[in-house]
Design a protein around this motif. Sequence first.
Motif, short mmCIF file in Angstrom:
data_model
loop_
_atom_site.label_atom_id
_atom_site.label_comp_id
_atom_site.label_asym_id
_atom_site.label_seq_id
_atom_site.Cartn_x
_atom_site.Cartn_y
_atom_site.Cartn_z
N ASP A 100 0.84 -1.26 0.02
CA ASP A 100 0.02 -0.04 0.06
C ASP A 100 0.99 1.19 -0.04
O ASP A 100 1.41 1.80 1.11
CB ASP A 100 -1.08 0.00 1.16
CG ASP A 100 -1.78 1.13 1.22
OD1 ASP A 100 -1.78 2.03 0.57
OD2 ASP A 100 -2.53 1.45 2.32
N ILE A 101 0.95 1.88 -1.29
CA ILE A 101 2.07 2.94 -1.55
C ILE A 101 1.53 4.44 -1.05
O ILE A 101 0.52 4.89 -1.81
CB ILE A 101 2.65 2.90 -2.93
CG1 ILE A 101 3.17 1.62 -3.04
CG2 ILE A 101 3.70 3.95 -2.91
CD1 ILE A 101 4.39 1.23 -2.17
N THR A 138 -4.24 -0.19 4.55
CA THR A 138 -3.69 -1.31 4.78
C THR A 138 -4.29 -2.24 5.60
O THR A 138 -4.39 -3.58 5.38
CB THR A 138 -2.29 -0.99 5.18
OG1 THR A 138 -1.82 0.11 4.76
CG2 THR A 138 -1.39 -2.15 5.20
N ALA A 139 -4.90 -1.81 6.87
CA ALA A 139 -5.44 -2.54 7.87
C ALA A 139 -6.72 -3.21 7.32
O ALA A 139 -7.08 -4.38 7.31
CB ALA A 139 -5.87 -1.67 9.01
N HIS A 140 -7.60 -2.62 6.18
CA HIS A 140 -8.61 -3.13 5.71
C HIS A 140 -8.29 -4.33 4.58
O HIS A 140 -8.99 -5.31 4.52
CB HIS A 140 -9.60 -2.08 4.88
CG HIS A 140 -10.92 -2.32 4.43
ND1 HIS A 140 -11.77 -2.42 5.04
CD2 HIS A 140 -11.25 -3.06 3.14
CE1 HIS A 140 -13.02 -3.18 4.37
NE2 HIS A 140 -12.53 -3.29 3.03
N LEU A 141 -7.25 -4.27 3.88
CA LEU A 141 -6.62 -5.19 2.94
C LEU A 141 -6.16 -6.37 3.85
O LEU A 141 -6.57 -7.57 3.31
CB LEU A 141 -5.16 -4.78 2.27
CG LEU A 141 -5.74 -3.55 1.12
CD1 LEU A 141 -4.24 -3.00 0.73
CD2 LEU A 141 -6.72 -4.05 -0.11
N ASP A 153 -1.89 -10.11 2.39
CA ASP A 153 -0.27 -9.86 3.07
C ASP A 153 -0.01 -8.68 2.87
O ASP A 153 1.21 -8.34 2.25
CB ASP A 153 0.52 -10.98 2.75
CG ASP A 153 1.81 -10.71 3.62
OD1 ASP A 153 2.01 -9.94 4.60
OD2 ASP A 153 3.04 -11.21 3.08
N ALA A 154 -0.76 -7.51 3.42
CA ALA A 154 -0.53 -6.27 3.09
C ALA A 154 0.46 -5.35 4.05
O ALA A 154 0.56 -5.58 5.09
CB ALA A 154 -1.85 -5.37 3.08
N PHE A 155 1.47 -4.58 3.48
CA PHE A 155 2.21 -3.90 4.30
C PHE A 155 2.13 -2.16 3.63
O PHE A 155 1.70 -2.28 2.61
CB PHE A 155 3.62 -4.34 4.32
CG PHE A 155 4.45 -4.17 3.08
CD1 PHE A 155 5.26 -3.19 2.57
CD2 PHE A 155 4.06 -5.14 2.15
CE1 PHE A 155 5.79 -3.28 1.55
CE2 PHE A 155 4.92 -5.24 0.88
CZ PHE A 155 5.69 -4.30 0.81
N GLY A 156 2.30 -1.28 4.73
CA GLY A 156 2.39 0.06 4.03
C GLY A 156 3.64 0.80 3.89
O GLY A 156 4.63 0.59 4.79
N VAL A 157 3.68 1.78 3.02
CA VAL A 157 4.93 2.40 2.88
C VAL A 157 4.19 3.96 2.78
O VAL A 157 3.35 4.20 1.92
CB VAL A 157 5.54 1.98 1.62
CG1 VAL A 157 7.02 2.89 1.34
CG2 VAL A 157 6.06 0.40 1.50
N ASP A 158 5.27 4.77 3.56
CA ASP A 158 4.77 6.18 3.18
C ASP A 158 5.86 7.35 3.59
O ASP A 158 6.85 6.92 4.11
CB ASP A 158 3.54 6.62 4.03
CG ASP A 158 2.78 8.00 3.93
OD1 ASP A 158 1.72 7.92 3.56
OD2 ASP A 158 3.16 9.05 4.32
N HIS A 174 -0.17 -4.70 14.72
CA HIS A 174 -0.08 -6.23 14.13
C HIS A 174 0.35 -5.89 12.73
O HIS A 174 0.79 -7.21 12.14
CB HIS A 174 -1.35 -7.07 14.18
CG HIS A 174 -2.47 -6.45 13.59
ND1 HIS A 174 -2.86 -4.85 13.68
CD2 HIS A 174 -3.31 -6.53 12.43
CE1 HIS A 174 -3.97 -4.61 13.12
NE2 HIS A 174 -4.08 -5.67 12.34
N LEU A 175 0.69 -5.02 12.09
CA LEU A 175 0.85 -4.74 10.58
C LEU A 175 2.30 -4.10 10.40
O LEU A 175 2.73 -3.47 11.40
CB LEU A 175 -0.19 -3.98 9.78
CG LEU A 175 -1.66 -4.55 9.92
CD1 LEU A 175 -2.60 -3.90 9.16
CD2 LEU A 175 -1.50 -6.03 9.25
#
Length: 217
Positions: free
Chosen positions: A56-57, A65-68, A74-79, A94-95
Amino acid sequence: MSTDNWLADTRTSYDTVAGNYADLVRNALSELPYLRAALSLFADGVIAAGDGPVADIGCGPGHITAHLHELGLDAFGVDLSPGMITVARRDHPHLRFQVGSMTDLSVPAASLAGLLAWQSLIHLPDEDVPTVLGDFHRSLRPGGLLQLLFHTGDGSRLKTEGYGGHPMKVHVHRRPPDRVATWLRHAGFEVEAQLLLNNPEGEVSQAFLFARRPRRA
């Protein structure tokens, strides 16, 4: 890539508004059925194609990200904003979340089953979009899915205040869906679908583009 000062301005702006922005969007998806439907389509497509990591860019405070994750990915976030990542880690411990820029995406080639970029390309200058989309293509494995959400229209404006009245300095770029679709095709994607969202006055205000890295070159 021509970064000039827009990256630094965007990072500082979203660090400033991180807490207020998180409060604003925390429960927003519950009231937006078309956005939830788009995420469900994306999740179903990733799972049907074999599943795997999803990035999730421009994840902001991590609510998408949490909804995915709730949809089974298997979602992770980048910001870009460390402030946003701090809030995301606090609200969703937890993510996985990491500070990073789409202009220098530290993701191994062909490692992602899916990539989501919601309202994050809107701050990127036109001349840099094709390079970023090319890196998205590099990061996705063959058959991997891409979903973009962006403001429609033409032209740009400088946003100087937002989310609780805090000062900001970010350019917001509006683009016709056909232009973005052309960029995607030039980057090597197959564009599979387009979804337009209207504002209360009936004018198109946002667009989704669903695309895929072809399974074969």
